[in-house]
Structures are given as structure tokens and as C-alpha cells.
Design an enzyme around this catalytic site. Structure first.
Site, PDB file in Angstrom:
ATOM      1  N   GLY A 112       0.806  -1.223   0.000  1.00  0.00           N
ATOM      2  CA  GLY A 112       0.000   0.000   0.000  1.00  0.00           C
ATOM      3  C   GLY A 112       0.838   1.271   0.000  1.00  0.00           C
ATOM      4  O   GLY A 112       0.368   2.326  -0.445  1.00  0.00           O
ATOM      5  N   GLU A 115       1.328   1.838  -3.495  1.00  0.00           N
ATOM      6  CA  GLU A 115       0.046   2.294  -4.067  1.00  0.00           C
ATOM      7  C   GLU A 115      -0.151   3.782  -3.783  1.00  0.00           C
ATOM      8  O   GLU A 115      -0.587   4.538  -4.651  1.00  0.00           O
ATOM      9  CB  GLU A 115      -1.112   1.476  -3.488  1.00  0.00           C
ATOM     10  N   GLU A 135       2.112  -8.643  -1.556  1.00  0.00           N
ATOM     11  CA  GLU A 135       0.746  -9.145  -1.351  1.00  0.00           C
ATOM     12  C   GLU A 135       0.671 -10.661  -1.575  1.00  0.00           C
ATOM     13  O   GLU A 135      -0.027 -11.375  -0.846  1.00  0.00           O
ATOM     14  CB  GLU A 135      -0.239  -8.422  -2.292  1.00  0.00           C
TER      15      GLU A 135
END
Ligand code: 1HE
Length: 262
Positions: A112, A115, A135
Site C-alpha cells: 500500500g 500504491e 501481497e
């Protein structure tokens, strides 16, 4: 129950037209809890009109270790969807906002965290930065917009390979793959970001608005629509007094020339 904190998870400093926003959870490698996402969104939403560019960095050894995995432990499917939607809203407001953001990345920029970085407009990596999508190893999937945004930056083939194999890119590889725009020595990222943010803040506001908002939309439109949207946006931008003044300044030889090395 998490221990209540007295210090904010996201800090803000404003110096003239530049805001410096810092992920401030160094004891957890700036892992992105819902609290961090909420404070980040509120921080951007609350920027005064005088702020024309922002810098986002992370306190401590890492930019961000990604999703706070402790918050995922008991999450139901429905809560998981809501969590992603909340991230999308926060990140979209930053990406398609009024204020361009320069990221200073160091240490871990993973999951993240990557991201979030891919949401920002200009990315600087200090040499310590490394980029991963763990992930696959964690048994989960991208959920903060990365399958769209990171894949647009480096292609879905590279994202597939990183997720399947756990391949971690160093700063130079990230630069070569188009994930970051600049690489600096350790500790030099903020100074570089400041220079870039000052230049961005000096642009006409309508130009910055169109770069943040029209450009990504046009990229998703079929060619005929994209060209028409571009023509409309160009006409709006060039009709602004700021554009007229800048064009006159160039014609009267008062404006800086375009030079290499900038
Ligand atoms: C965390 C997290 C986290 C650290 N959530 N607590 N992200 C990951 O899979 C990355 C997981 N983290 C790591 O691999 C490592 O922690 C780091 C490489 C980032 C940093 O290592 P290091 O040695 O510098 O620090 P540390 O000792 O591992 O971590 C310090 C503390 O932060 C420690 O807690 P403590 O209470 O034991 O001191 C860690 O547990 C904690 N910590 N990372 C929660 N991520 C919207 S979908 C997005 C999906 C993803 O983001 S998947 C990727 C998740």
C-alpha cells in the site's frame, strides 16, 4: 485495542506556497492504518488556498510498509471492500486535487505504500528506497488502487512478475522502469523536492489543474474524445489572465527560456 496516541499520524508544515506532509508513524514503519488514511485525506482537504504544491514524505527509516496488517486480521469480506473504497476515495482526492504532490521515497515503499506513491504526481527516490509488492506472500491482493495505478506506470507484466515472485526493485531499477522520476543520494530527497515544488507552485493554477485532472482522463478516452477534451482544456487554460500575462512576458523577452539541465 490499539494504544491511543497523542501525536498526529500525519503532520503538516506550511512554508509559503509549499506544504510538507509527513507520514508520522515511524515506530510501525508508517504502516497505513485506517487512521493514517483518514488523517492524510483530512490533511489534504484542509490545505489553505495559499498552498500551491505539496511534498509527501515519511518519518523514520521507511516511507511506508503498506497496509497495516494488524487491521486485516479480523476483517470480513464486506469490511475489506469498504476499506478499499475508503482508500480509493482518499487517494483519488489527492491525485485529482488542486495541489500537485512531490513524493520523497526512502527505505521500504511496499504494498500500500507503493500504491500511495503511485497516486502522487512526481516521485523522487533516495538511493535507500526499495519497492515491492509482497501481497502474494501475505496471501492478499492489491487493494489501494495499485492494480490500476502501478500497472499504468510500469505495465501489468512487471506488476505480475513482482507480485508472483516477490521481486524487490532498488531505486535505480525503479527509475529505469518509470516508477520514479529522480534518484538522489540518501538525505537529499527533500531538498530536491523543495526545488521541484517551487517550480510547480510557480505554474499558472489552471495549467496545474489541467495536468492533474484533464491529462489522466484523456489517457482513458478513445482518441477522438481525448483530442476534443484536450482542445477544450487548452482553450480554457489559454483564456485565463495568467496565460495571457505569461505569453506577453515571453514575447517581450521577460520570461525564462527553456534550457537543458532543468
Ligand atoms: C507493521 C507493518 C505492516 C512493519 N503492518 N505493522 N506490507 C508488508 O508486507 C511489509 C511488512 N513489513 C516488513 O516487511 C518490514 O517490517 C519492513 C521491511 C517494512 C521494515 O523492516 P524493519 O526491520 O526496518 O522494521 P520491523 O522491526 O520489521 O518493524 C517495526 C514495527 O513495525 C514492528 O512492530 P513491533 O510492534 O514489533 O515493533 C512491525 O511489526 C511493524 N510493521 N510493517 C503492521 N505492514 C490496501 S491493500 C495493500 C496491501 C499491502 O500493503 S500488502 C503489504 C503489507
Amino acid at each position: 485495542m490499539p494504544t491511543p496516541r497523542n501525536t498526529p499520524l500525519v503532520t503538516l508544515e506550511i512554508d509559503g506556497a509549499i506544504a510538507t506532509i509527513t507520514l508520522n508513524r515511524p515506530e510501525k514503519c508508517n504502516a497505513l492504518s485506517m487512521g493514517v488514511i483518514r488523517e492524510l485525506q483530512e490533511c489534504f482537504a484542509g490545505l489553505p488556498g495559499s498552498v500551491r504544491a505539496a511534498i509527501l514524505n515519511g518519518a523514520g527509516t521507511h516511507f511506508s510498509a503498506g497496509l497495516d496488517l494488524s487491521e486485516l486480521a479480523d476483517t470480513s469480506t464486506a469490511e475489506g471492500i469498504q476499506q478499499s473504497l475508503a482508500w480509493y476515495e482518499a487517494f483519488s482526492r489527492i491525485q485529482f486535487g488542486r495541489v500537485p504532490v512531490v513524493a520523497v521515497l526512502h527505505g521500504a515503499v511496499v504494498g500500500g505504500g507503493l500504491e500511495l506513491a503511485s497516486t502522487l504526481h512526481v516521485r523522487i527516490a533516495e538511493e535507500s528506497a526499495y519497492f515491492g509488492l509482497p501481497e502474494g506472500q501475505r496471501g492478499i491482493f492489491l487493494g489501494g488502487g495499485g492494480s490500476v495505478r502501478i500497472a499504468k506506470l510500469i505495465g501489468f507484466s512487471r506488476v505480475t512478475e513482482m507480485m508472483l515472485t516477490g521481486h524487490v526493485l532498488d531505486a535505480r531499477e525503479a527509475h529505469a522502469s518509470g516508477l520514479v522520476h529522480y534518484v538522489t543520494p540518501p538525505g537529499a530527497g527533500l531538498a530536491k523536492a523543495r526545488k521541484l515544488a517551487e517550480r510547480i507552485a510557480g505554474n499558472a493554477p489552471m495549467s496545474n489543474f489541467s495536468i492533474l485532472n484533464a491529462l489522466p482522463l484523456i489517457a482513458e478516452q478513445p482518441m477522438s474524445h481525448g483530442l476534443f477534451t484536450e482542445a477544450l482544456m487548452a482553450a480554457i487554460a489559454q483564456g485565463e489572465p495568467a496565460a495571457k500575462e505569461r505569453l506577453q512576458a515571453f514575447l517581450q523577452k521577460r520570461a525564462a527560456k527553456v534550457m537543458p539541465g532543468h
